[in-house]
Design an enzyme around this catalytic site. Structure first.
Site, mmCIF file in Angstrom:
data_model
loop_
_atom_site.group_PDB
_atom_site.id
_atom_site.type_symbol
_atom_site.label_atom_id
_atom_site.label_comp_id
_atom_site.label_asym_id
_atom_site.label_seq_id
_atom_site.Cartn_x
_atom_site.Cartn_y
_atom_site.Cartn_z
ATOM 1 N N SER A 54 85.943 60.211 -88.288
ATOM 2 C CA SER A 54 84.931 59.563 -87.448
ATOM 3 C C SER A 54 84.906 58.096 -87.839
ATOM 4 O O SER A 54 84.279 57.722 -88.832
ATOM 5 C CB SER A 54 83.554 60.203 -87.670
ATOM 6 O OG SER A 54 83.569 61.549 -87.263
ATOM 7 N N LYS A 74 82.998 59.937 -80.222
ATOM 8 C CA LYS A 74 82.535 60.820 -81.295
ATOM 9 C C LYS A 74 81.184 60.351 -81.837
ATOM 10 O O LYS A 74 80.274 61.162 -82.073
ATOM 11 C CB LYS A 74 83.561 60.858 -82.426
ATOM 12 C CG LYS A 74 83.111 61.622 -83.680
ATOM 13 C CD LYS A 74 82.812 63.083 -83.387
ATOM 14 C CE LYS A 74 82.132 63.782 -84.563
ATOM 15 N NZ LYS A 74 83.016 63.922 -85.728
ATOM 16 N N LYS A 122 76.216 57.628 -91.126
ATOM 17 C CA LYS A 122 77.314 56.700 -90.855
ATOM 18 C C LYS A 122 77.668 56.686 -89.375
ATOM 19 O O LYS A 122 77.818 55.629 -88.751
ATOM 20 C CB LYS A 122 78.544 57.091 -91.671
ATOM 21 C CG LYS A 122 79.775 56.193 -91.441
ATOM 22 C CD LYS A 122 81.078 56.960 -91.639
ATOM 23 C CE LYS A 122 81.251 58.015 -90.575
ATOM 24 N NZ LYS A 122 82.563 58.691 -90.617
#
Length: 313
Positions: free
Chosen positions: A110, A185, A254
């Protein structure tokens, strides 16, 4: 043709594949490739992890990323951050040091879209190609090969790597140029994170009213409030008090930061998304390091002064 024979035929045509990052997700993903008949080389920064995989599952362990790259035509990375991807690409022992001309690097982490695009330029300068193909579905679907895969890159490159991706996922969706899959994503996880928080708050409200949280989840799953968290997280990891889905709280924070960064870059107002990220980030600071992302429910419980599923005294 059986899956085993089909995988063997593909691997003979496509050459060897490598996977860097044999963690909770990378291990089952690499195992799917081995089981499908691909010739797999693995590497992990944790001492002995790659060798353990080769011994228990199959394939070969590489001592460095450069060694892995020298043996593979398609190299998958399954790593926590774009910064770590950059580390495994560069340096004397990095992927680029051993990259074979025409090889494809598929970043399944990611990552930050702009960072991915810069790395793609470095890979192209070294004679290869980089695309992004992050996944959704977590450890359970990694084990069964039913991940949802987003793909950023040229259509012809997708067809080249599709046989291997198909071993790991049942849904492969091209979303645009390199970097676009990492954007998608992050946005997916933003929606997932929002659904999780609102579901937890609904359970807390309901429990305080006198409803059973398990019944609340059942009703949500039969109604319009259904989402991935109601289906696959609340009973399994929150109400069970296990908090062990396999995806870290720090990684969710994150990803939410990546999504909000894209919002800033595009000038998109995001009042709800900003609050969502703030709550998740607060949970990360309050609960400490090493927490599963489902443990964010504990922050909502602390704010309400109530534990989900607990009997009133």
């Amino acid at each position: 043709m059986s899956a085993q024979h089909e995988g063997s035929a593909v691997s003979a045509q496509q050459g060897r594949v490598g996977l860097i990052g044999i963690g909770s997700m990378g291990w089952p993903m690499a195992a799917r490739l081995v089981q499908a008949g691909f010739a797999v080389t693995v590497y992990d920064a944790a001492p002995g992890q790659a060798a353990k995989f080769a011994q228990e599952v199959g394939g070969q362990a590489a001592a460095t990323c450069a060694e892995l790259a020298a043996q593979a035509d398609v190299i998958f990375t399954m790593l926590p951050t774009s910064a770590i991807v950059e580390q495994v690409l560069g340096g004397e022992r990095g992927v680029l040091a051993g990259l074979r001309p025409g090889s494809v690097v598929v970043d399944m982490s990611s990552g930050v879209p702009a960072h991915t695009q810069r790395l793609a330029q470095a890979v192209a300068a070294a004679g290869g190609e980089m695309v992004d193909a992050p996944v959704s579905g977590g450890v359970p679907r990694a084990r069964t090969g039913e991940l949802a895969i987003m793909f950023g890159g040229p259509a012809q490159t997708l067809e080249r790597v599709r046989p291997a991706l198909s071993c790991m996922g049942t849904s492969i969706t091209p979303v645009g140029a390199v970097g676009s899959a990492h954007a998608m994503k992050a946005l997916n996880n933003l929606v997932s994170a929002g659904g999780f928080l609102i579901g937890v708050e609904a359970m807390l409200i309901g429990q305080q009213f006198g409803l059973d949280p398990n019944v609340i989840v059942d009703v949500l799953n039969a109604s319009t409030g259904m989402n991935n968290s109601t289906q696959k997280k609340f009973k399994q990891f929150v109400l069970s008090r296990q908090f062990n889905s396999g995806f870290g709280l720090d990684l969710m924070v994150k990803d939410l930061g990546i999504a909000l960064g894209i919002a800033t870059d595009t000038g998109t107002p995001t009042p709800f998304a900003s609050l969502c990220r703030e709550l998740w980030a607060s949970a990360g600071k309050t609960l400490g390091k090493g927490q599963d992302h489902t443990a964010v429910a504990r922050l909502s419980e602390q704010l309400a002064g109530v534990e989900l599923g607990a009997k009133k005294g």
